[in-house]
Design a protein around this motif. Sequence first.
Motif, mmCIF file in Angstrom:
data_model
loop_
_atom_site.group_PDB
_atom_site.id
_atom_site.type_symbol
_atom_site.label_atom_id
_atom_site.label_comp_id
_atom_site.label_asym_id
_atom_site.label_seq_id
_atom_site.Cartn_x
_atom_site.Cartn_y
_atom_site.Cartn_z
ATOM 1 N N MET A 149 0.844 -1.201 0.000
ATOM 2 C CA MET A 149 0.000 0.000 0.000
ATOM 3 C C MET A 149 0.880 1.251 0.000
ATOM 4 N N GLU A 150 1.929 1.252 0.813
ATOM 5 C CA GLU A 150 2.798 2.422 0.875
ATOM 6 C C GLU A 150 3.557 2.628 -0.433
ATOM 7 N N ILE A 151 3.947 1.545 -1.055
ATOM 8 C CA ILE A 151 4.621 1.643 -2.356
ATOM 9 C C ILE A 151 3.663 2.216 -3.398
ATOM 10 N N ASP A 152 2.446 1.674 -3.465
ATOM 11 C CA ASP A 152 1.472 2.141 -4.461
ATOM 12 C C ASP A 152 1.094 3.609 -4.231
ATOM 13 N N ALA A 153 0.881 3.982 -2.967
ATOM 14 C CA ALA A 153 0.529 5.375 -2.654
ATOM 15 C C ALA A 153 1.685 6.311 -2.980
ATOM 16 N N SER A 154 2.899 5.868 -2.722
ATOM 17 C CA SER A 154 4.061 6.708 -2.992
ATOM 18 C C SER A 154 4.302 6.865 -4.490
ATOM 19 N N LYS A 155 3.945 5.866 -5.273
ATOM 20 C CA LYS A 155 3.999 6.005 -6.739
ATOM 21 C C LYS A 155 3.014 7.083 -7.193
ATOM 22 N N LEU A 156 1.817 7.086 -6.582
ATOM 23 C CA LEU A 156 0.833 8.134 -6.897
ATOM 24 C C LEU A 156 1.405 9.515 -6.561
ATOM 25 N N ALA A 157 2.078 9.603 -5.427
ATOM 26 C CA ALA A 157 2.622 10.883 -4.976
ATOM 27 C C ALA A 157 3.635 11.458 -5.958
ATOM 28 N N GLU A 158 4.324 10.596 -6.671
ATOM 29 C CA GLU A 158 5.313 11.076 -7.643
ATOM 30 C C GLU A 158 4.670 11.993 -8.685
ATOM 31 N N THR A 159 3.410 11.719 -9.044
ATOM 32 C CA THR A 159 2.753 12.500 -10.090
ATOM 33 C C THR A 159 1.662 13.431 -9.563
ATOM 34 N N LYS A 160 1.088 13.130 -8.409
ATOM 35 C CA LYS A 160 -0.056 13.900 -7.929
ATOM 36 C C LYS A 160 0.271 14.926 -6.848
ATOM 37 N N GLU A 209 -7.646 4.180 -4.218
ATOM 38 C CA GLU A 209 -8.525 4.656 -5.295
ATOM 39 C C GLU A 209 -9.003 6.070 -4.996
ATOM 40 N N ALA A 210 -9.402 6.318 -3.747
ATOM 41 C CA ALA A 210 -9.855 7.658 -3.361
ATOM 42 C C ALA A 210 -8.713 8.666 -3.487
ATOM 43 N N MET A 211 -7.529 8.273 -3.079
ATOM 44 C CA MET A 211 -6.373 9.150 -3.166
ATOM 45 C C MET A 211 -6.018 9.446 -4.622
ATOM 46 N N GLY A 212 -6.225 8.462 -5.472
ATOM 47 C CA GLY A 212 -5.918 8.636 -6.886
ATOM 48 C C GLY A 212 -6.771 9.688 -7.565
ATOM 49 N N ALA A 213 -7.928 9.988 -6.983
ATOM 50 C CA ALA A 213 -8.814 11.002 -7.550
ATOM 51 C C ALA A 213 -8.396 12.416 -7.141
ATOM 52 N N LEU A 214 -7.471 12.530 -6.206
ATOM 53 C CA LEU A 214 -7.038 13.836 -5.707
ATOM 54 C C LEU A 214 -5.822 14.337 -6.469
ATOM 55 N N GLN A 215 -5.574 15.634 -6.302
ATOM 56 C CA GLN A 215 -4.450 16.263 -6.987
ATOM 57 C C GLN A 215 -3.927 17.405 -6.117
ATOM 58 N N GLY A 216 -2.648 17.709 -6.221
ATOM 59 C CA GLY A 216 -2.088 18.891 -5.589
ATOM 60 C C GLY A 216 -2.188 18.889 -4.068
ATOM 61 N N ALA A 217 -2.579 20.041 -3.502
ATOM 62 C CA ALA A 217 -2.607 20.224 -2.047
ATOM 63 C C ALA A 217 -3.552 19.251 -1.350
ATOM 64 N N SER A 218 -4.694 18.954 -1.975
ATOM 65 C CA SER A 218 -5.621 18.005 -1.335
ATOM 66 C C SER A 218 -5.009 16.598 -1.311
ATOM 67 N N PHE A 219 -4.285 16.235 -2.364
ATOM 68 C CA PHE A 219 -3.575 14.959 -2.365
ATOM 69 C C PHE A 219 -2.508 14.959 -1.269
ATOM 70 N N ASP A 220 -1.747 16.046 -1.198
ATOM 71 C CA ASP A 220 -0.665 16.149 -0.213
ATOM 72 C C ASP A 220 -1.178 15.892 1.198
ATOM 73 N N LYS A 221 -2.269 16.547 1.559
ATOM 74 C CA LYS A 221 -2.836 16.396 2.906
ATOM 75 C C LYS A 221 -3.302 14.963 3.151
ATOM 76 N N GLN A 222 -3.992 14.397 2.173
ATOM 77 C CA GLN A 222 -4.503 13.024 2.319
ATOM 78 C C GLN A 222 -3.354 12.020 2.421
ATOM 79 N N TYR A 223 -2.361 12.172 1.558
ATOM 80 C CA TYR A 223 -1.201 11.276 1.575
ATOM 81 C C TYR A 223 -0.456 11.396 2.908
ATOM 82 N N ALA A 224 -0.245 12.631 3.365
ATOM 83 C CA ALA A 224 0.488 12.847 4.622
ATOM 84 C C ALA A 224 -0.246 12.199 5.788
#
Length: 179
Positions: A51-62, A110-125
């Motif tokens: 899960m952490e690997i997949d989420a961190s891959k998302l973070a690279e672009t989002k 999946e929910a995190m993948g729908a986010l972008q930018g600052a909202s993604f940052d907060k959710q990922y953090a």
Amino acid sequence: MPFDAPQSGRRGRQAKCALAAALLCLTTGLSAAPPAGDVDFMNKAAQAGQMEIDASKLAETKASSATVKRFAGQMLQDHRAAAEDLKRLANAKGVQLPTTPSPADQKKLEAMGALQGASFDKQYAEEVGVKAHNEAVALFRKAASDARANDVRDFAKKTLTTLEHHLESARKMASEVAR
């Protein structure tokens, strides 16, 4: 005839010894399976790490925050290395690990993948940085003390140090992106 009688008794004893040896081999083989608690830990660790690997891959672009991107890069490096160590350990024990996150974590991704930018940052953090690492630290801390197999316990102890560092970094990151 008197000579044959003791010989067949000897054969009977040899057959019983051979049977006992075969049973001993079978029961020893069965007890070589890793304890259920150790297997459960390895499975949960594999899913959490993925899960952490997949989420961190998302973070690279989002992600929009440089701090989040740096943290994600470190997560990819460290969690991939831990996943390889865990895979070697599981293979040595004949344990087949899951290759995907848990269904609950899959929904979070999946929910995190729908986010972008600052909202993604907060959710990922929050979700990956703080919450997931709190859970991972608890999981690994328990295995570091409770795992029955020495190599499983050693893996948990070794990885726990890194996870505790991740949690500390995640708290700082979450504080920064919450502003």
